[in-house]
Design a protein around this motif. Structure first.
Motif, PDB file in Angstrom:
ATOM      1  N   SER A 123       5.831   0.418  -1.224  1.00 34.44           N
ATOM      2  CA  SER A 123       4.234  -0.024  -1.810  1.00 34.44           C
ATOM      3  C   SER A 123       4.289  -1.016  -1.481  1.00 34.44           C
ATOM      4  CB  SER A 123       5.880  -0.788  -2.627  1.00 34.44           C
ATOM      5  OG  SER A 123       4.731  -1.873  -3.686  1.00 34.44           O
ATOM      6  N   VAL A 124       2.851  -1.219  -1.487  1.00 32.69           N
ATOM      7  CA  VAL A 124       1.843  -1.527  -0.816  1.00 32.69           C
ATOM      8  C   VAL A 124       0.662  -2.708  -2.063  1.00 32.69           C
ATOM      9  CG1 VAL A 124      -0.396  -0.077  -0.855  1.00 32.69           C
ATOM     10  CG2 VAL A 124       0.556  -2.221   0.378  1.00 32.69           C
ATOM     11  N   ALA A 125       0.624  -3.794  -1.476  1.00 28.68           N
ATOM     12  CA  ALA A 125      -0.679  -4.329  -3.263  1.00 28.68           C
ATOM     13  C   ALA A 125      -1.435  -4.271  -2.696  1.00 28.68           C
ATOM     14  CB  ALA A 125       0.029  -6.062  -2.794  1.00 28.68           C
ATOM     15  N   VAL A 126      -2.376  -4.011  -3.755  1.00 27.88           N
ATOM     16  CA  VAL A 126      -3.604  -3.547  -3.875  1.00 27.88           C
ATOM     17  C   VAL A 126      -4.569  -4.570  -4.032  1.00 27.88           C
ATOM     18  CG1 VAL A 126      -3.111  -0.937  -2.617  1.00 27.88           C
ATOM     19  CG2 VAL A 126      -3.317  -1.300  -4.971  1.00 27.88           C
ATOM     20  N   ASP A 127      -6.239  -3.590  -3.826  1.00 34.17           N
ATOM     21  CA  ASP A 127      -6.915  -4.800  -5.221  1.00 34.17           C
ATOM     22  C   ASP A 127      -7.420  -3.409  -6.272  1.00 34.17           C
ATOM     23  OD1 ASP A 127      -7.225  -6.997  -3.711  1.00 34.17           O
ATOM     24  OD2 ASP A 127      -8.623  -6.329  -2.647  1.00 34.17           O
ATOM     25  N   LEU A 128      -7.448  -3.673  -6.739  1.00 36.17           N
ATOM     26  CA  LEU A 128      -7.884  -2.111  -8.360  1.00 36.17           C
ATOM     27  C   LEU A 128      -9.598  -2.327  -8.406  1.00 36.17           C
ATOM     28  CD1 LEU A 128      -4.533  -2.176  -9.930  1.00 36.17           C
ATOM     29  CD2 LEU A 128      -4.886  -0.869  -9.140  1.00 36.17           C
ATOM     30  N   LEU A 129      -9.770  -1.147  -8.351  1.00 36.53           N
ATOM     31  CA  LEU A 129     -11.654  -0.880  -8.417  1.00 36.53           C
ATOM     32  C   LEU A 129     -11.098   0.561  -9.619  1.00 36.53           C
ATOM     33  CD1 LEU A 129     -11.909  -1.244  -5.143  1.00 36.53           C
ATOM     34  CD2 LEU A 129     -12.335  -3.088  -6.447  1.00 36.53           C
ATOM     35  N   PRO A 130     -12.263   0.097 -10.463  1.00 38.82           N
ATOM     36  CA  PRO A 130     -12.597   0.719 -10.866  1.00 38.82           C
ATOM     37  C   PRO A 130     -13.413   2.353  -9.659  1.00 38.82           C
ATOM     38  CG  PRO A 130     -13.720  -0.832 -11.631  1.00 38.82           C
ATOM     39  CD  PRO A 130     -13.150  -1.014 -10.794  1.00 38.82           C
ATOM     40  N   GLY A 131     -12.703   3.122 -10.279  1.00 34.53           N
ATOM     41  CA  GLY A 131     -14.020   4.441  -9.945  1.00 34.53           C
ATOM     42  C   GLY A 131     -14.293   5.659 -11.075  1.00 34.53           C
ATOM     43  N   GLN A 132     -14.721   6.701 -10.906  1.00 31.96           N
ATOM     44  CA  GLN A 132     -14.586   8.085 -11.572  1.00 31.96           C
ATOM     45  C   GLN A 132     -14.417   8.701 -10.670  1.00 31.96           C
ATOM     46  OE1 GLN A 132     -18.901   8.248 -12.360  1.00 31.96           O
ATOM     47  NE2 GLN A 132     -18.614   6.445 -14.119  1.00 31.96           N
ATOM     48  N   GLY A 133     -13.784  10.111 -10.915  1.00 34.52           N
ATOM     49  CA  GLY A 133     -14.069  11.621  -9.910  1.00 34.52           C
ATOM     50  C   GLY A 133     -11.893  11.469  -9.559  1.00 34.52           C
ATOM     51  N   ALA A 134     -12.284  11.479  -7.954  1.00 36.97           N
ATOM     52  CA  ALA A 134     -10.392  11.618  -7.379  1.00 36.97           C
ATOM     53  C   ALA A 134     -10.281  10.569  -6.664  1.00 36.97           C
ATOM     54  CB  ALA A 134     -11.470  12.236  -5.898  1.00 36.97           C
ATOM     55  N   ALA A 135      -9.316   9.591  -6.909  1.00 37.95           N
ATOM     56  CA  ALA A 135      -9.268   8.314  -6.301  1.00 37.95           C
ATOM     57  C   ALA A 135      -8.937   8.693  -4.786  1.00 37.95           C
ATOM     58  CB  ALA A 135      -7.387   7.940  -6.970  1.00 37.95           C
ATOM     59  N   GLN A 136      -9.418   7.546  -4.490  1.00 38.42           N
ATOM     60  CA  GLN A 136      -9.407   7.341  -2.799  1.00 38.42           C
ATOM     61  C   GLN A 136      -8.284   5.698  -3.505  1.00 38.42           C
ATOM     62  OE1 GLN A 136     -13.286   7.050  -2.442  1.00 38.42           O
ATOM     63  NE2 GLN A 136     -13.628   9.058  -2.521  1.00 38.42           N
ATOM     64  N   LEU A 137      -7.905   5.820  -1.385  1.00 33.73           N
ATOM     65  CA  LEU A 137      -6.552   4.461  -1.324  1.00 33.73           C
ATOM     66  C   LEU A 137      -7.446   4.269   0.175  1.00 33.73           C
ATOM     67  CD1 LEU A 137      -4.018   3.112  -1.986  1.00 33.73           C
ATOM     68  CD2 LEU A 137      -3.298   4.801  -0.359  1.00 33.73           C
ATOM     69  N   SER A 138      -6.961   3.112   0.812  1.00 32.97           N
ATOM     70  CA  SER A 138      -8.076   2.426   1.496  1.00 32.97           C
ATOM     71  C   SER A 138      -7.752   2.759   2.979  1.00 32.97           C
ATOM     72  CB  SER A 138      -8.502   1.153   1.794  1.00 32.97           C
ATOM     73  OG  SER A 138      -6.836   0.399   1.350  1.00 32.97           O
ATOM     74  N   LEU A 139      -8.255   2.950   4.043  1.00 32.91           N
ATOM     75  CA  LEU A 139      -7.496   3.364   5.021  1.00 32.91           C
ATOM     76  C   LEU A 139      -6.498   2.834   5.750  1.00 32.91           C
ATOM     77  CD1 LEU A 139      -7.480   4.208   7.989  1.00 32.91           C
ATOM     78  CD2 LEU A 139      -9.193   3.567   8.956  1.00 32.91           C
ATOM     79  N   ALA A 140      -6.737   0.903   5.225  1.00 32.58           N
ATOM     80  CA  ALA A 140      -5.601   0.746   5.674  1.00 32.58           C
ATOM     81  C   ALA A 140      -4.636   0.558   4.837  1.00 32.58           C
ATOM     82  CB  ALA A 140      -6.256  -1.404   5.295  1.00 32.58           C
ATOM     83  N   ALA A 141      -4.638   0.785   3.521  1.00 29.12           N
ATOM     84  CA  ALA A 141      -3.688   1.392   3.049  1.00 29.12           C
ATOM     85  C   ALA A 141      -3.067   2.397   3.423  1.00 29.12           C
ATOM     86  CB  ALA A 141      -3.322   1.197   1.184  1.00 29.12           C
TER      87      ALA A 141
END
Length: 160
Positions: A123-141
């Protein structure tokens, strides 16, 4: 007359190939062997070397600008008592140029804080950002979770 038509078709087909060859992008091999223009005859033409991972700032570790303290805090963040599950989503690697620990997904309707959990329970805490299409996770995550950068893991998304 037949010979004239056949000759015209043959010349047209041959010239069409040359046009198509000019439309194709040049590869490193063809760029290195291409003849220089007559206007540039005084300067030698050399192909640019291919980037080598680890030689400069182009490794995943070099692109990850989050601090060790930020990663430690994100990994140690406990589940919030009022968090709600938004759903499961398959994620891909987001833009390495965008810093931070974040998830961009259509599951998110407004920016906020949350958490992602992998199938193995990491598990990792993240900033949730609205988006469209495929979900993306940051490099750091990705790196904090120990995921392969080419993996497409399914994660469960929680919002605080």
């Amino acid at each position: 007359m037949r010979i004239l038509i056949a000759l015209t078709l043959a010349l047209t087909a041959t010239s069409g190939c040359a046009v198509l060859d000019r439309l194709k992008p040049a590869t490193a091999a063809t760029a290195a062997t291409a003849a220089p223009d007559a206007s540039d005859a005084s300067e030698p033409v050399a192909a640019a070397p291919a980037p080598v991972l680890g030689a400069g700032g182009n490794t995943a570790a070099a692109l990850d600008t989050t601090t060790a303290a930020q990663k430690q805090a994100a990994l140690a963040a406990p589940a919030a008592s009022g968090e709600r599950e938004l759903g499961k989503v398959t994620v891909s690697l987001g833009s390495p140029a965008e810093p931070g620990i974040w998830l961009r997904s259509a599951l998110v309707t407004a920016p906020g804080k949350g958490r992602v959990v992998t199938a193995s329970g990491q598990s990792v805490a993240v900033d949730l950002l609205p988006g469209q299409g495929a979900a993306q996770l940051s490099l750091a995550a990705y790196m904090a979770l120990g995921l392969s950068l080419t993996a497409l893991p399914e994660v469960t998304v929680f919002a605080n």
